[in-house]
Design an enzyme around this catalytic site. Structure first.
Site, PDB file in Angstrom:
ATOM      1  N   HIS A 178      44.887  33.858  49.872  1.00 46.80           N
ATOM      2  CA  HIS A 178      44.517  32.460  49.597  1.00 46.80           C
ATOM      3  C   HIS A 178      43.914  31.812  50.844  1.00 46.80           C
ATOM      4  O   HIS A 178      42.927  31.095  50.778  1.00 46.80           O
ATOM      5  CB  HIS A 178      45.732  31.652  49.125  1.00 46.80           C
ATOM      6  CG  HIS A 178      46.332  32.156  47.850  1.00 46.80           C
ATOM      7  ND1 HIS A 178      45.565  32.551  46.773  1.00 46.80           N
ATOM      8  CD2 HIS A 178      47.621  32.334  47.463  1.00 46.80           C
ATOM      9  CE1 HIS A 178      46.360  32.949  45.787  1.00 46.80           C
ATOM     10  NE2 HIS A 178      47.615  32.836  46.184  1.00 46.80           N
ATOM     11  N   ASP A 201      38.788  34.231  41.770  1.00 43.32           N
ATOM     12  CA  ASP A 201      39.926  35.119  41.482  1.00 43.32           C
ATOM     13  C   ASP A 201      39.900  36.350  42.382  1.00 43.32           C
ATOM     14  O   ASP A 201      38.834  36.798  42.806  1.00 43.32           O
ATOM     15  CB  ASP A 201      39.876  35.529  39.999  1.00 43.32           C
ATOM     16  CG  ASP A 201      41.210  36.102  39.526  1.00 43.32           C
ATOM     17  OD1 ASP A 201      42.245  35.880  40.196  1.00 43.32           O
ATOM     18  OD2 ASP A 201      41.211  36.789  38.483  1.00 43.32           O
ATOM     19  N   LEU A 231      25.554  17.116  47.257  1.00 39.53           N
ATOM     20  CA  LEU A 231      26.265  17.989  46.317  1.00 39.53           C
ATOM     21  C   LEU A 231      27.511  17.289  45.761  1.00 39.53           C
ATOM     22  O   LEU A 231      28.265  16.671  46.517  1.00 39.53           O
ATOM     23  CB  LEU A 231      26.702  19.255  47.081  1.00 39.53           C
ATOM     24  CG  LEU A 231      27.665  20.202  46.348  1.00 39.53           C
ATOM     25  CD1 LEU A 231      26.924  20.981  45.262  1.00 39.53           C
ATOM     26  CD2 LEU A 231      28.323  21.178  47.331  1.00 39.53           C
TER      27      LEU A 231
HETATM   28  C1  IPE Z   1      42.467  31.722  37.115  1.00 39.95           C
HETATM   29  O1  IPE Z   1      42.962  32.793  37.847  1.00 39.95           O
HETATM   30  C2  IPE Z   1      42.797  30.434  37.780  1.00 39.95           C
HETATM   31  C3  IPE Z   1      42.238  30.223  39.112  1.00 39.95           C
HETATM   32  C4  IPE Z   1      41.412  30.962  39.762  1.00 39.95           C
HETATM   33  C5  IPE Z   1      42.673  29.007  39.731  1.00 39.95           C
HETATM   34  P1  IPE Z   1      44.291  33.550  37.430  1.00 39.95           P
HETATM   35  O2  IPE Z   1      44.404  34.723  38.310  1.00 39.95           O
HETATM   36  O3  IPE Z   1      45.436  32.612  37.399  1.00 39.95           O
HETATM   37  O4  IPE Z   1      43.964  33.989  35.927  1.00 39.95           O
HETATM   38  P2  IPE Z   1      44.690  35.003  34.943  1.00 39.95           P
HETATM   39  O5  IPE Z   1      46.088  34.513  34.793  1.00 39.95           O
HETATM   40  O6  IPE Z   1      44.648  36.350  35.574  1.00 39.95           O
HETATM   41  O7  IPE Z   1      43.902  34.941  33.695  1.00 39.95           O
HETATM   42  C1  IPE Z   2      43.001  33.363  42.592  1.00 39.78           C
HETATM   43  O1  IPE Z   2      43.456  34.566  43.117  1.00 39.78           O
HETATM   44  C2  IPE Z   2      43.620  32.171  43.265  1.00 39.78           C
HETATM   45  C3  IPE Z   2      44.528  31.384  42.406  1.00 39.78           C
HETATM   46  C4  IPE Z   2      44.791  31.597  41.147  1.00 39.78           C
HETATM   47  C5  IPE Z   2      45.175  30.261  43.051  1.00 39.78           C
HETATM   48  P1  IPE Z   2      44.753  35.267  42.559  1.00 39.78           P
HETATM   49  O2  IPE Z   2      45.923  34.771  43.329  1.00 39.78           O
HETATM   50  O3  IPE Z   2      44.842  35.102  41.098  1.00 39.78           O
HETATM   51  O4  IPE Z   2      44.462  36.762  42.933  1.00 39.78           O
HETATM   52  P2  IPE Z   2      44.798  38.062  42.066  1.00 39.78           P
HETATM   53  O5  IPE Z   2      44.179  37.856  40.712  1.00 39.78           O
HETATM   54  O6  IPE Z   2      46.284  38.147  41.985  1.00 39.78           O
HETATM   55  O7  IPE Z   2      44.202  39.167  42.838  1.00 39.78           O
HETATM   56 MG    MG Z   3      44.187  36.220  39.518  1.00 41.14          MG
END
Ligand code: IPE
Ligand code: IPE
Ligand code: MG
Length: 253
Positions: A43, A26, A137
């Site tokens: 990303h 995240d 792995l």
């Molecule tokens: C959780 O991240 C899902 C992934 C990393 C794929 P999110 O950024 O979507 O989670 P929430 O919505 O903040 O809980």
């Molecule tokens: C996690 O990073 C990646 C996915 C959920 C695909 P985020 O896109 O949720 O990044 P933040 O939380 O907005 O910084």
């Molecule tokens: Mg996020």
């Protein structure tokens, strides 16, 4: 492939290294925002962290690495971001599978794939088939995955295969869960500072050691991973027992 019974039944050998690490990657969006870049640039950079972590796990001989790449709730994001992420998965499969295969990695994808386009579904299947006989792995990528979906899906599979049923046990259900090929995670890592599970492996995380770090996923490098491993080494996994019991069971008293 052998099935694992719940790893919480016995206190495992005190491994210094976790056998199975599960990660919520995240913070990509915030990483990009800090740099005045579009979210998708985060990303793209996040993929680099994935490559690095896979390499490190191969080197350390960690047996299972499970990464949350797209949750069943992530479809709620702006359509452009969802489309970009789908393109990135496709590109990553095209570019990385041969290298993973060379590194003896078994690639698995868990989640409800029926929502993905036909091309992506086919590439996922091909990648799994190509790498299934490897012995290194096991890298699992969770896509359109939700922990609740996993449990409900498992129950439905069980109902299909074993009718009629009056009552089920944990042992009846676990073979139908999407990670039945792996022991439950020893260490869970969430980057990006949020301290929640966000519908990741709900069943399987029952006794996993949880580690949260503010480091944003694109910044999660080997040093950051080392810190998570260090924290794990300091934990005492009791699975309901007392600390004293563990000492005597391990024969150190
Ligand atoms: C959780 O991240 C899902 C992934 C990393 C794929 P999110 O950024 O979507 O989670 P929430 O919505 O903040 O809980
Ligand atoms: C996690 O990073 C990646 C996915 C959920 C695909 P985020 O896109 O949720 O990044 P933040 O939380 O907005 O910084
Ligand atoms: Mg996020």
């Amino acid at each position: 492939m052998g099935l694992f019974s719940s790893s919480t039944k016995q206190v495992p050998e005190t491994h210094n290294l976790p056998q199975h690490v599960a990660v919520i990657m995240d913070g990509n969006g915030r990483w990009a925002k800090k740099r005045f870049l579009p979210r998708v640039a985060g990303h793209q950079r996040g993929l680099e962290s994935v490559r690095q972590l896979v390499k490190t796990c191969v080197r350390l001989e960690i047996k299972y690495l499970t990464l949350f790449a797209f949750s069943s709730e992530n479809w709620r994001r702006p359509p452009d971001e969802v489309t970009f992420l789908m393109g990135l998965f496709l590109e990553a499969l095209d570019r990385e599978v041969a290298k993973l295969h060379e590194a003896n990695v078994i690639l698995k994808l868990i989640g409800d794939r029926s929502q993905f386009n036909a091309d992506l579904q086919q590439k996922m299947l091909d990648a799994e088939r190509k790498t299934e006989a490897n012995a290194g792995l096991t890298l699992t990528i969770a896509v359109n995955y939700g922990g609740r979906w996993d449990v409900v899906h498992a129950v439905n599979q069980l109902l299909l295969n074993k009718q009629p049923i009056d009552e089920i046990s944990e042992a009846d259900l676990t073979p139908y869960l999407s990670m039945s090929y792996a022991p439950e995670p020893d260490l869970f890592i969430r980057t990006g500072g949020e301290t929640r599970i966000s519908n990741f492996l709900l069943w399987q995380l029952a006794y996993t050691e949880l580690y949260f770090t503010p480091v944003l996923w694109p910044d999660f490098d080997e040093t950051a991973f080392e810190q998570a491993l260090k924290s794990y080494r300091q934990r005492e996994r009791r699975f309901g027992r007392t600390s004293e019991q563990l000492v005597s069971e391990n024969g150190s008293l």
